[in-house]
Design an enzyme around this catalytic site. Sequence first.
Site, short mmCIF file in Angstrom:
data_model
loop_
_atom_site.label_atom_id
_atom_site.label_comp_id
_atom_site.label_asym_id
_atom_site.label_seq_id
_atom_site.Cartn_x
_atom_site.Cartn_y
_atom_site.Cartn_z
N ASN A 9 10.07 -43.59 -5.99
CA ASN A 9 10.48 -44.14 -4.70
C ASN A 9 9.24 -44.23 -3.82
O ASN A 9 8.77 -43.22 -3.31
CB ASN A 9 11.54 -43.23 -4.07
CG ASN A 9 11.96 -43.72 -2.69
OD1 ASN A 9 11.67 -44.84 -2.28
ND2 ASN A 9 12.67 -42.86 -1.97
N LYS A 11 8.94 -45.52 -0.97
CA LYS A 11 9.28 -45.45 0.46
C LYS A 11 8.52 -46.53 1.23
O LYS A 11 8.32 -47.63 0.70
CB LYS A 11 9.03 -44.03 0.99
CG LYS A 11 9.77 -42.97 0.17
CD LYS A 11 9.74 -41.60 0.78
CE LYS A 11 10.49 -40.62 -0.11
NZ LYS A 11 10.59 -39.28 0.51
N GLY A 174 8.84 -30.88 2.71
CA GLY A 174 8.08 -30.79 3.96
C GLY A 174 8.40 -29.56 4.80
O GLY A 174 8.08 -29.51 5.98
N SER A 213 10.08 -32.72 -4.36
CA SER A 213 8.67 -32.38 -4.55
C SER A 213 8.32 -32.11 -6.02
O SER A 213 7.65 -31.13 -6.35
CB SER A 213 8.29 -31.16 -3.70
OG SER A 213 8.53 -31.43 -2.33
#
Length: 252
Positions: A9, A11, A174, A213
């Site tokens: 992905n 993004k 994150g 992640s």
Amino acid sequence: MRKKIVAGNWKMNTLPAEGVELAKGVVAGRGEVCSCVNFIVCPPFTHLAMVAEALKGSDVALGAQDCATEAKGAYTGEIAASMIAALGCKYVILGHSERRQYYGETSATLNKKMAQAYANGLIPIYCVGENLDEREAGKHFDVVKAQIEEVVYNLTEEQYKNLVIAYEPVWAIGTGKTASAEQAQEIHAYIRQVLTAKFGAAAQETAILYGGSCKPSNAAEIFAKEDVDGGLIGGAALKAEDFLAIGKGFSK
């Protein structure tokens, strides 16, 4: 045997020319990874036609990051499922945590998007997962179960056969917190249990991807778990070398 899938992905990253180079890099190194691994790249809408060209002749599939709830009409800025299918997309990511969090996507929204995807021959990669507050409150099983029951349970048996699930531990992205391979297996096994309750033995054939992640250093450990069938990769998908190295996690 369930499909082994590594989906990238991208993004809102890369310009079209950069995306083409990235796709070419994936194609160039694809032969180094077991043919049993299915690679998918999901660039921004603006790149789809050019990346489709770069993927020609390879077995790397093209996916989009979203689609509209409607088939066509006066919906400025929206991209119909038919449009992305016409550009060569085989997959579409739906219900990503960022879409839910930033753009208010609900199960009602996603039921419409799923219907559009199936009507246009696309395979949805349907995302589920809990945020940090929900995880710390011990609600992660309830959250994931609701996300499946409110959308996936509405599919026909035929539609369900063409579905990929991606589990995203939003709390592990994150935040400095990391999901262990054991935590990934625990929730993936639970997801398969929830799917089995509705679709029976067919749930054993459903690929469930891990989307938190995943990188070259931990892919092999995560993919070794019984109910983890691959990854929905974010940042590491932006470097062909890293993306391919994650695919190699299956053969270690």
